[in-house]
Design an enzyme around this catalytic site. Structure first.
Site, short mmCIF file in Angstrom:
data_model
loop_
_atom_site.label_atom_id
_atom_site.label_comp_id
_atom_site.label_asym_id
_atom_site.label_seq_id
_atom_site.Cartn_x
_atom_site.Cartn_y
_atom_site.Cartn_z
N CYS A 162 0.83 -1.22 0.00
CA CYS A 162 0.00 0.00 0.00
C CYS A 162 0.86 1.26 0.00
CB CYS A 162 -0.91 0.04 1.23
SG CYS A 162 -1.77 -1.50 1.57
N HIS A 211 -10.00 -3.24 5.25
CA HIS A 211 -10.75 -4.19 4.44
C HIS A 211 -12.12 -4.41 5.10
CE1 HIS A 211 -7.24 -6.33 2.11
NE2 HIS A 211 -7.19 -5.02 2.01
N GLU A 247 -26.57 12.12 11.12
CA GLU A 247 -25.79 12.94 12.06
C GLU A 247 -24.29 12.70 11.96
OE1 GLU A 247 -26.93 15.34 13.78
OE2 GLU A 247 -25.42 15.74 15.32
C1 LIG Z 1 -5.08 -10.55 2.25
S1 LIG Z 1 -4.41 -8.99 2.11
C2 LIG Z 1 -4.05 -8.67 0.40
C3 LIG Z 1 -3.21 -7.43 0.22
C4 LIG Z 1 -3.95 -6.19 0.63
O1 LIG Z 1 -4.99 -5.88 0.05
C5 LIG Z 1 -3.51 -5.37 1.72
O2 LIG Z 1 -4.12 -4.38 2.04
C6 LIG Z 1 -2.31 -5.70 2.54
O3 LIG Z 1 -1.15 -5.24 1.96
P1 LIG Z 1 0.23 -5.34 2.74
O4 LIG Z 1 1.26 -5.38 1.66
O5 LIG Z 1 0.33 -4.10 3.62
O6 LIG Z 1 0.22 -6.58 3.58
ZN LIG Z 2 -5.85 -3.94 0.76
#
Ligand SMILES: CSCCC(=O)C(=O)COP(=O)(O)O
Ligand SMILES: [Zn+2]
Length: 231
Positions: free
Chosen positions: A89, A108, A135
């Site tokens: 990310c 997520h 609100e």
């Molecule tokens: C099952 S998580 C898949 C990857 C993802 O969407 C995520 O947000 C995690 O990314 P990271 O590289 O920070 O583990």
């Molecule tokens: Zn993600």
């Protein structure tokens, strides 16, 4: 600067130090279902340093010594734990920092994912979740450079981008959504989750909480046949 012996960047007794805060925040977010199964994460900008969690680890069990530290201007890593890779990310977090954010949270959350499934994909048009007269909308700022938060009668708009096979490939569409919606502090990712950022950690966290509350409510409203907007 050599990447070795940079542990002073992540060692602090202060619970508010970014290396400590990312760990405690992610442990809290795990209990909300935001960062389970290694998904999601949080990054903090502290002056010219960006604190980044490792990729693919249990986000609720991280320790300060797991943290990567990047120099914001040069984009060079000052500290890079050899056993890990930085979060996938990272380019998305950097896009938020480029817009002035002090913290960016990626969840997520199932409520966020459900919202992206309820807002129809309109080819050729940018998708957007819209809601008003709730609100909790007052928990979201009016926009960058604008004073105060949205009011009860304002309409909250959160753009939705399409998911990609790899997290880092979302960067272009996230940046485009930020430009199309200059007031937004969040972007939903269809069938994936949400990125929420704020001027500081406190604002990013409370905005993320407000949005998750609104998404959960909006899913229930949809189940009950209640509209999200007046027209
Ligand atoms: C099952 S998580 C898949 C990857 C993802 O969407 C995520 O947000 C995690 O990314 P990271 O590289 O920070 O583990
Ligand atoms: Zn993600």
């Amino acid at each position: 600067m050599a990447e070795e012996n940079q542990d002073h960047l992540i060692q602090s007794e202060d619970p508010q130090h970014p290396a400590n805060l990312i760990c405690t925040l992610c442990a809290k977010f795990y209990t909300l279902g935001w960062v389970t199964g290694t998904g999601g994460g949080t990054s903090i900008r502290h002056h010219d340093h960006i604190y980044i969690a490792p990729s693919g680890v249990q986000k609720e069990l991280m320790k300060p010594e797991d943290m990567f530290v990047m120099e914001y201007e040069s984009r060079n890593y000052l500290r890079r734990p050899s056993v890990h890779k930085p979060s996938a990310c990272t380019p998305l977090f950097l896009a938020a920092f480029d817009k002035g954010a002090g913290c960016c949270i990626h969840t997520h959350s199932q409520w966020a994912v459900l919202i992206t499934l309820l807002v129809e994909r309109d080819f050729g048009k940018e998708a957007c979740f819209e809601i008003e007269e709730i609100e909790q909308i007052k928990g979201i700022p009016k926009g960058r450079g604008k004073q105060g938060n949205l009011g009860y009668y304002d309409r909250l708009r959160i753009p939705i981008i399409e998911n990609t096979a790899h997290e880092e490939d979302l960067t272009e569409s996230l940046t485009k959504a930020m430009e199309s919606y200059p007031d937004t502090y969040a972007v939903l990712v269809r069938r994936h989750g949400i990125y929420v950022w704020g001027d500081n950690v406190h604002k990013a966290k409370t905005q993320c909480e407000s949005l998750d509350y609104i998404f959960q409510l909006a899913v229930r409203m949809k189940e009950l046949g209640l509209p999200w907007t007046k027209q």
